[in-house]
Design a protein around this motif. Sequence first.
Motif, PDB file in Angstrom:
ATOM      1  N   ALA A   1      10.763   6.626  -9.211  1.00 39.95           N
ATOM      2  CA  ALA A   1      10.399   6.157 -10.550  1.00 39.95           C
ATOM      3  C   ALA A   1      10.942   7.136 -11.580  1.00 39.95           C
ATOM      4  O   ALA A   1      11.184   8.303 -11.273  1.00 39.95           O
ATOM      5  CB  ALA A   1       8.882   6.039 -10.688  1.00 39.95           C
TER       6      ALA A   1
ATOM      7  N   ILE B   1      14.975  10.720 -12.597  1.00 38.84           N
ATOM      8  CA  ILE B   1      14.038   9.995 -11.736  1.00 38.84           C
ATOM      9  C   ILE B   1      13.576  10.954 -10.636  1.00 38.84           C
ATOM     10  O   ILE B   1      14.223  11.968 -10.367  1.00 38.84           O
ATOM     11  CB  ILE B   1      14.670   8.722 -11.131  1.00 38.84           C
ATOM     12  CG1 ILE B   1      15.882   9.060 -10.271  1.00 38.84           C
ATOM     13  CG2 ILE B   1      15.037   7.741 -12.227  1.00 38.84           C
ATOM     14  CD1 ILE B   1      16.402   7.885  -9.469  1.00 38.84           C
TER      15      ILE B   1
ATOM     16  N   TYR C   1       7.536   8.917 -19.059  1.00 43.92           N
ATOM     17  CA  TYR C   1       6.618   7.788 -19.246  1.00 43.92           C
ATOM     18  C   TYR C   1       7.305   6.665 -20.030  1.00 43.92           C
ATOM     19  O   TYR C   1       7.175   5.483 -19.698  1.00 43.92           O
ATOM     20  CB  TYR C   1       5.372   8.278 -19.978  1.00 43.92           C
ATOM     21  CG  TYR C   1       4.344   7.208 -20.221  1.00 43.92           C
ATOM     22  CD1 TYR C   1       3.655   6.627 -19.161  1.00 43.92           C
ATOM     23  CD2 TYR C   1       4.052   6.777 -21.514  1.00 43.92           C
ATOM     24  CE1 TYR C   1       2.707   5.638 -19.384  1.00 43.92           C
ATOM     25  CE2 TYR C   1       3.110   5.793 -21.738  1.00 43.92           C
ATOM     26  CZ  TYR C   1       2.442   5.229 -20.676  1.00 43.92           C
ATOM     27  OH  TYR C   1       1.511   4.246 -20.890  1.00 43.92           O
TER      28      TYR C   1
ATOM     29  N   ARG D   1       9.486   4.648 -17.783  1.00 39.69           N
ATOM     30  CA  ARG D   1       8.720   3.778 -16.884  1.00 39.69           C
ATOM     31  C   ARG D   1       8.293   2.517 -17.622  1.00 39.69           C
ATOM     32  O   ARG D   1       8.335   1.415 -17.073  1.00 39.69           O
ATOM     33  CB  ARG D   1       7.523   4.534 -16.314  1.00 39.69           C
ATOM     34  CG  ARG D   1       7.929   5.630 -15.338  1.00 39.69           C
ATOM     35  CD  ARG D   1       6.776   6.160 -14.516  1.00 39.69           C
ATOM     36  NE  ARG D   1       5.692   6.736 -15.275  1.00 39.69           N
ATOM     37  CZ  ARG D   1       5.607   8.020 -15.626  1.00 39.69           C
ATOM     38  NH1 ARG D   1       6.572   8.861 -15.307  1.00 39.69           N
ATOM     39  NH2 ARG D   1       4.559   8.463 -16.283  1.00 39.69           N
TER      40      ARG D   1
ATOM     41  N   LEU E   1       6.592   2.196  -9.857  1.00 39.99           N
ATOM     42  CA  LEU E   1       6.598   2.490 -11.289  1.00 39.99           C
ATOM     43  C   LEU E   1       5.181   2.654 -11.825  1.00 39.99           C
ATOM     44  O   LEU E   1       4.899   3.551 -12.619  1.00 39.99           O
ATOM     45  CB  LEU E   1       7.321   1.385 -12.064  1.00 39.99           C
ATOM     46  CG  LEU E   1       8.829   1.311 -11.864  1.00 39.99           C
ATOM     47  CD1 LEU E   1       9.371  -0.005 -12.403  1.00 39.99           C
ATOM     48  CD2 LEU E   1       9.522   2.484 -12.530  1.00 39.99           C
TER      49      LEU E   1
ATOM     50  N   ALA F   1       3.533   6.051 -10.610  1.00 36.25           N
ATOM     51  CA  ALA F   1       4.114   7.311 -11.077  1.00 36.25           C
ATOM     52  C   ALA F   1       3.236   7.932 -12.153  1.00 36.25           C
ATOM     53  O   ALA F   1       2.591   7.234 -12.930  1.00 36.25           O
ATOM     54  CB  ALA F   1       5.523   7.064 -11.604  1.00 36.25           C
TER      55      ALA F   1
END
Length: 120
Positions: free
Chosen positions: A69, A61, A73, A76, A101, A104
């Motif tokens: 976040a 993170i 990908y 997330r 989130l 990001a």
Amino acid sequence: MKVLTANRLTDGEVVFWRGGHWVERFADAEIFAADDPAGQGAEAVALGQPTVVVEPYLIDIAEGPAGVAPVSYRERIRALGPTNEPEHGKQAEGGAAIEALLAATGAARSTGRVDLIRRK
């Protein structure tokens, strides 16, 4: 920084580790320093819970423009819940954690997920 994640065995829900138990919200997850042995310790405890969760692993993170976040990908998306409709899943709750989130960027792989793939 890292967070421990898995899927709950009973319903497949994405869960995160916090102080010895599993929580459903990314915002409630316990954050470990990248070199903190407590993260690996928590992962070891989670791996010993085969009737509670499936495939626990640490994810990377980072601090983003709106807050912390996952770097990946994929992670997330897992933290937000289903992405078929903004009114479904965890993303429907809104709030600062969800905004972080959504804000990001990047598509880097989490080293935790790569390590999990290598273990198989």
